[in-house]
Every structure is written in C-alpha cells, then in structure tokens.
Motif scaffolding. Structure first.
Motif, PDB file in Angstrom:
ATOM      1  N   ALA A 264      -5.319   2.754  10.248  1.00  0.00           N
ATOM      2  CA  ALA A 264      -5.732   4.136   9.947  1.00  0.00           C
ATOM      3  C   ALA A 264      -4.553   5.086  10.146  1.00  0.00           C
ATOM      4  CB  ALA A 264      -6.905   4.544  10.834  1.00  0.00           C
ATOM      5  N   LEU A 265      -3.759   4.838  11.192  1.00  0.00           N
ATOM      6  CA  LEU A 265      -2.582   5.676  11.435  1.00  0.00           C
ATOM      7  C   LEU A 265      -1.595   5.530  10.277  1.00  0.00           C
ATOM      8  CD1 LEU A 265      -0.767   7.495  13.139  1.00  0.00           C
ATOM      9  CD2 LEU A 265      -0.001   5.459  14.384  1.00  0.00           C
ATOM     10  N   PHE A 266      -1.357   4.302   9.858  1.00  0.00           N
ATOM     11  CA  PHE A 266      -0.446   4.073   8.729  1.00  0.00           C
ATOM     12  C   PHE A 266      -0.953   4.826   7.484  1.00  0.00           C
ATOM     13  CE2 PHE A 266      -0.018   1.653   4.791  1.00  0.00           C
ATOM     14  CZ  PHE A 266       1.353   1.794   4.582  1.00  0.00           C
ATOM     15  N   LEU A 267      -2.241   4.713   7.218  1.00  0.00           N
ATOM     16  CA  LEU A 267      -2.795   5.364   6.023  1.00  0.00           C
ATOM     17  C   LEU A 267      -2.679   6.888   6.134  1.00  0.00           C
ATOM     18  CD1 LEU A 267      -5.978   3.160   5.431  1.00  0.00           C
ATOM     19  CD2 LEU A 267      -3.873   3.161   4.063  1.00  0.00           C
ATOM     20  N   ALA A 268      -2.985   7.417   7.322  1.00  0.00           N
ATOM     21  CA  ALA A 268      -2.902   8.877   7.516  1.00  0.00           C
ATOM     22  C   ALA A 268      -1.473   9.356   7.295  1.00  0.00           C
ATOM     23  CB  ALA A 268      -3.395   9.247   8.911  1.00  0.00           C
ATOM     24  N   GLN A 269      -0.507   8.578   7.758  1.00  0.00           N
ATOM     25  CA  GLN A 269       0.905   8.970   7.555  1.00  0.00           C
ATOM     26  C   GLN A 269       1.274   8.969   6.070  1.00  0.00           C
ATOM     27  OE1 GLN A 269       2.583   5.949  10.091  1.00  0.00           O
ATOM     28  NE2 GLN A 269       2.818   7.360  11.819  1.00  0.00           N
ATOM     29  N   GLN A 270       0.608   8.113   5.289  1.00  0.00           N
ATOM     30  CA  GLN A 270       0.925   8.069   3.856  1.00  0.00           C
ATOM     31  C   GLN A 270       0.306   9.241   3.091  1.00  0.00           C
ATOM     32  OE1 GLN A 270       3.185   5.556   3.048  1.00  0.00           O
ATOM     33  NE2 GLN A 270       2.915   5.428   5.272  1.00  0.00           N
ATOM     34  N   VAL A 271      -0.899   9.657   3.489  1.00  0.00           N
ATOM     35  CA  VAL A 271      -1.611  10.655   2.669  1.00  0.00           C
ATOM     36  C   VAL A 271      -1.387  12.097   3.117  1.00  0.00           C
ATOM     37  CG1 VAL A 271      -3.383   9.000   1.997  1.00  0.00           C
ATOM     38  CG2 VAL A 271      -3.813  10.535   3.933  1.00  0.00           C
ATOM     39  N   ALA A 272      -0.975  12.293   4.391  1.00  0.00           N
ATOM     40  CA  ALA A 272      -0.787  13.663   4.904  1.00  0.00           C
ATOM     41  C   ALA A 272       0.506  14.271   4.368  1.00  0.00           C
ATOM     42  CB  ALA A 272      -0.748  13.633   6.433  1.00  0.00           C
ATOM     43  N   PRO A 273       0.567  15.573   4.137  1.00  0.00           N
ATOM     44  CA  PRO A 273      -0.546  16.505   4.242  1.00  0.00           C
ATOM     45  C   PRO A 273      -1.344  16.536   2.928  1.00  0.00           C
ATOM     46  CG  PRO A 273       1.476  17.674   3.704  1.00  0.00           C
ATOM     47  CD  PRO A 273       1.847  16.218   3.813  1.00  0.00           C
ATOM     48  N   GLY A 274      -2.548  16.963   3.033  1.00  0.00           N
ATOM     49  CA  GLY A 274      -3.329  17.155   1.803  1.00  0.00           C
ATOM     50  C   GLY A 274      -4.311  16.037   1.525  1.00  0.00           C
ATOM     51  N   GLY A 275      -4.027  14.841   2.028  1.00  0.00           N
ATOM     52  CA  GLY A 275      -4.919  13.712   1.756  1.00  0.00           C
ATOM     53  C   GLY A 275      -5.832  13.421   2.932  1.00  0.00           C
TER      54      GLY A 275
ATOM     55  N   LEU B  24     -15.877   2.604  -5.226  1.00  0.00           N
ATOM     56  CA  LEU B  24     -15.168   3.811  -4.784  1.00  0.00           C
ATOM     57  C   LEU B  24     -13.806   3.973  -5.431  1.00  0.00           C
ATOM     58  CD1 LEU B  24     -15.878   4.068  -0.954  1.00  0.00           C
ATOM     59  CD2 LEU B  24     -17.087   5.105  -2.867  1.00  0.00           C
ATOM     60  N   LEU B  25     -13.139   2.854  -5.698  1.00  0.00           N
ATOM     61  CA  LEU B  25     -11.776   2.933  -6.227  1.00  0.00           C
ATOM     62  C   LEU B  25     -11.759   3.542  -7.618  1.00  0.00           C
ATOM     63  CD1 LEU B  25     -10.399  -0.554  -5.132  1.00  0.00           C
ATOM     64  CD2 LEU B  25      -9.572   1.669  -4.331  1.00  0.00           C
ATOM     65  N   HIS B  26     -10.716   4.310  -7.907  1.00  0.00           N
ATOM     66  CA  HIS B  26     -10.552   4.744  -9.290  1.00  0.00           C
ATOM     67  C   HIS B  26      -9.697   3.722 -10.031  1.00  0.00           C
ATOM     68  CE1 HIS B  26      -6.552   6.211  -8.310  1.00  0.00           C
ATOM     69  NE2 HIS B  26      -7.017   7.133  -7.487  1.00  0.00           N
ATOM     70  N   SER B  27      -9.599   3.876 -11.324  1.00  0.00           N
ATOM     71  CA  SER B  27      -8.824   2.939 -12.126  1.00  0.00           C
ATOM     72  C   SER B  27      -7.376   2.925 -11.628  1.00  0.00           C
ATOM     73  CB  SER B  27      -8.903   3.378 -13.589  1.00  0.00           C
ATOM     74  OG  SER B  27      -8.114   2.538 -14.373  1.00  0.00           O
ATOM     75  N   GLY B  28      -6.825   1.748 -11.418  1.00  0.00           N
ATOM     76  CA  GLY B  28      -5.462   1.626 -10.875  1.00  0.00           C
ATOM     77  C   GLY B  28      -5.431   1.604  -9.364  1.00  0.00           C
ATOM     78  N   GLY B  29      -6.591   1.829  -8.713  1.00  0.00           N
ATOM     79  CA  GLY B  29      -6.668   1.810  -7.244  1.00  0.00           C
ATOM     80  C   GLY B  29      -6.520   0.399  -6.707  1.00  0.00           C
ATOM     81  N   LEU B  30      -6.103   0.317  -5.441  1.00  0.00           N
ATOM     82  CA  LEU B  30      -5.751  -0.976  -4.836  1.00  0.00           C
ATOM     83  C   LEU B  30      -6.686  -1.327  -3.684  1.00  0.00           C
ATOM     84  CD1 LEU B  30      -3.632  -3.301  -4.707  1.00  0.00           C
ATOM     85  CD2 LEU B  30      -2.326  -1.866  -3.121  1.00  0.00           C
TER      86      LEU B  30
ATOM     87  N   LEU C 128       0.845  -1.201   0.000  1.00  0.00           N
ATOM     88  CA  LEU C 128       0.000   0.000   0.000  1.00  0.00           C
ATOM     89  C   LEU C 128       0.876   1.245   0.000  1.00  0.00           C
ATOM     90  CD1 LEU C 128      -2.676  -1.198   2.557  1.00  0.00           C
ATOM     91  CD2 LEU C 128      -3.219  -0.328   0.275  1.00  0.00           C
ATOM     92  N   GLY C 129       1.983   1.194   0.742  1.00  0.00           N
ATOM     93  CA  GLY C 129       2.896   2.332   0.812  1.00  0.00           C
ATOM     94  C   GLY C 129       3.489   2.681  -0.552  1.00  0.00           C
ATOM     95  N   ARG C 130       3.618   1.670  -1.407  1.00  0.00           N
ATOM     96  CA  ARG C 130       4.142   1.929  -2.771  1.00  0.00           C
ATOM     97  C   ARG C 130       3.086   2.543  -3.671  1.00  0.00           C
ATOM     98  NH1 ARG C 130       8.179  -2.372  -4.915  1.00  0.00           N
ATOM     99  NH2 ARG C 130       7.082  -1.838  -6.803  1.00  0.00           N
ATOM    100  N   CYS C 131       1.825   2.276  -3.349  1.00  0.00           N
ATOM    101  CA  CYS C 131       0.728   2.706  -4.232  1.00  0.00           C
ATOM    102  C   CYS C 131       0.178   4.085  -3.838  1.00  0.00           C
ATOM    103  CB  CYS C 131      -0.361   1.629  -4.153  1.00  0.00           C
ATOM    104  SG  CYS C 131      -1.989   2.126  -4.653  1.00  0.00           S
ATOM    105  N   ILE C 132       0.088   4.319  -2.516  1.00  0.00           N
ATOM    106  CA  ILE C 132      -0.567   5.548  -2.025  1.00  0.00           C
ATOM    107  C   ILE C 132       0.388   6.729  -2.132  1.00  0.00           C
ATOM    108  CG2 ILE C 132      -1.550   6.639   0.030  1.00  0.00           C
ATOM    109  CD1 ILE C 132      -2.332   3.774   0.950  1.00  0.00           C
ATOM    110  N   GLN C 133      -0.177   7.884  -2.505  1.00  0.00           N
ATOM    111  CA  GLN C 133       0.630   9.108  -2.603  1.00  0.00           C
ATOM    112  C   GLN C 133       0.058  10.178  -1.673  1.00  0.00           C
ATOM    113  OE1 GLN C 133       0.632  10.079  -6.776  1.00  0.00           O
ATOM    114  NE2 GLN C 133       1.379   8.047  -7.326  1.00  0.00           N
ATOM    115  N   ARG C 134       0.916  11.127  -1.309  1.00  0.00           N
ATOM    116  CA  ARG C 134       0.441  12.268  -0.520  1.00  0.00           C
ATOM    117  C   ARG C 134      -0.730  12.914  -1.221  1.00  0.00           C
ATOM    118  NH1 ARG C 134       5.791  14.146  -0.247  1.00  0.00           N
ATOM    119  NH2 ARG C 134       6.708  13.391   1.669  1.00  0.00           N
TER     120      ARG C 134
END
Ligand code: SAM
Length: 197
Positions: free
Chosen positions: A45-56, A137-143, A24-30
C-alpha cells in the motif's frame, strides 16, 4: 511524492514481489486510482501510495484488524494517510465499493500476514471471486498483479486454481504473463500479471 522502485537494490534475478513493484511502477501514473487487495503490513500500500500521490488514491482491503492497524501506521508514518482508504472487509466485495472501469491497477499479495498467526490466509474460492471483482474495476489497459505462495497447502491449491483460470481470460483478450524462480529449495512465489483488453 512518486518514488521509483529501488532498482539498484533488487536481487538479480528479482524476487517475484520485487518484479511486481517494478512493473506496476511502469504502469501506474500520478493521480491514478489503484487497489491493494491484501493490505497486510502495508508495504505494498505504501509503494502504491508513493506512485499515485499527489492526486491519486489507494483503496486497501484486509479482513484482519491487526493488518489494517499495521498498514495504517506505516502509511501515516510516511505522511500519506490522505492517499489511502482502508476497507476492513473481504476483498471479494471490492466491486461494490468502487466504480467499475475506474482503476489502473489491482495488486494481490496472497497468503497469510507475515509475523502473525498463519490460520488466516487467503483461500482459493474467495480469491477467485475477488479476481473477477478486480477485473470489473480495472479500465482497459489496467494491470492485475498477483503473487501466489505455493509453499503452504492453501497456497498450492490457490495457485492450481488460478493457473487453470487464465486460459479463459486469455481467450477473452487478456494478456497474461508469469514469473517465478523455479529451482529454489523452498517453493518460489509465483507472480502473475494480466492486462485488461
Ligand atoms: C501476504 S499478506 C499481504 C502483504 C501486504 N500486501 C504487505 O505489503 O505487507 C496477505 C494478507 O491477506 C489478508 N487476507 C486474507 N484473506 C483475505 C480476504 N478474503 N480479503 C482481504 N484480505 C485478506 C490477510 O489478512 C493478510 O494480511
């Protein structure tokens, strides 16, 4: 702040939950919009928040008030409360709460809340409904990342049903992968990854 998964501390081979974070860390962007379908104790949720912040932003779902409280506490302690919205509701309703084709990744960590009563656990039928909602919910290429726990009866049923579901998704163009530790004494969790065409 975006933090890479703690690769140096991974087991070798990694646990299914560890591999899920790594990929997931390779796929998700800020700046991404992502979903944690089972908030539980808030580690994912903490892991995901760390991947998307700031802005996500992370949308985290759970049916247990206790889980929401625990996860909220973990996120607040990390100073990431502005990056996570909690939904105290069944994850099967996620497609009614977020725009379709808007989400980079949806994470399911199935089963019961660790350190709690095991009576409340994810169940085969509602999990299948939620997986179809996540697909919208996922867009094309989403994981889509899903960890199943076949070591308890509902988990074994859930895994059997999910395994039977994938061929039709693959026929529709989804790219499906799986990973587990097949020779452990207790039944290994099983990681499924599915990329939307
Ligand atoms: C294994 S725990 C999740 C672990 C969590 N992701 C973490 O990082 O700590 C599974 C969670 O799924 C929740 N759950 C069970 N059925 C659900 C449903 N239909 N909708 C949303 N959450 C559900 C449980 O309450 C439990 O907290």
């Amino acid at each position: 702040m975006r933090q890479a998964p703690a690769v140096s501390r991974l087991h070798t081979p990694p646990r299914p939950t560890e591999l899920a974070h790594l990929l997931l860390g390779r796929c998700i962007q800020r700046g991404d919009l992502v979903v944690d379908a089972t908030a539980g104790n808030g580690h994912d949720a903490l892991f995901l928040a760390q991947q998307v912040a700031p802005g996500g932003h992370v949308h985290a779902f759970d049916i247990q008030p206790e889980a929401i409280v625990r996860a909220q506490h973990r996120i607040a302690e990390a100073g990431l409360a502005d990056h996570v919205t909690f939904h105290h509701t069944d994850h099967a309703s996620m497609a009614t709460r977020l725009p379709h084709e808007s989400v980079r990744a949806v994470l399911f960590n199935l089963g019961y809340l660790p350190g709690s009563d095991r009576a409340t656990t994810t169940m085969r039928d509602s999990t299948l409904t939620a997986l179809h909602a996540a697909a919208q919910l996922l867009h094309s290429g989403g994981l889509l990342s899903l960890v199943c726990y076949p070591g308890h009866p509902q988990g074994a049923e859930e895994l059997a049903e999910i395994r039977a579901m994938w061929p039709s998704w693959a026929s529709a163009g989804w790219r499906i992968a799986t990973y587990s530790l097949p020779f452990t004494t207790a039944a290994s969790p099983v990681l499924w990854l599915a990329t939307k065409p």
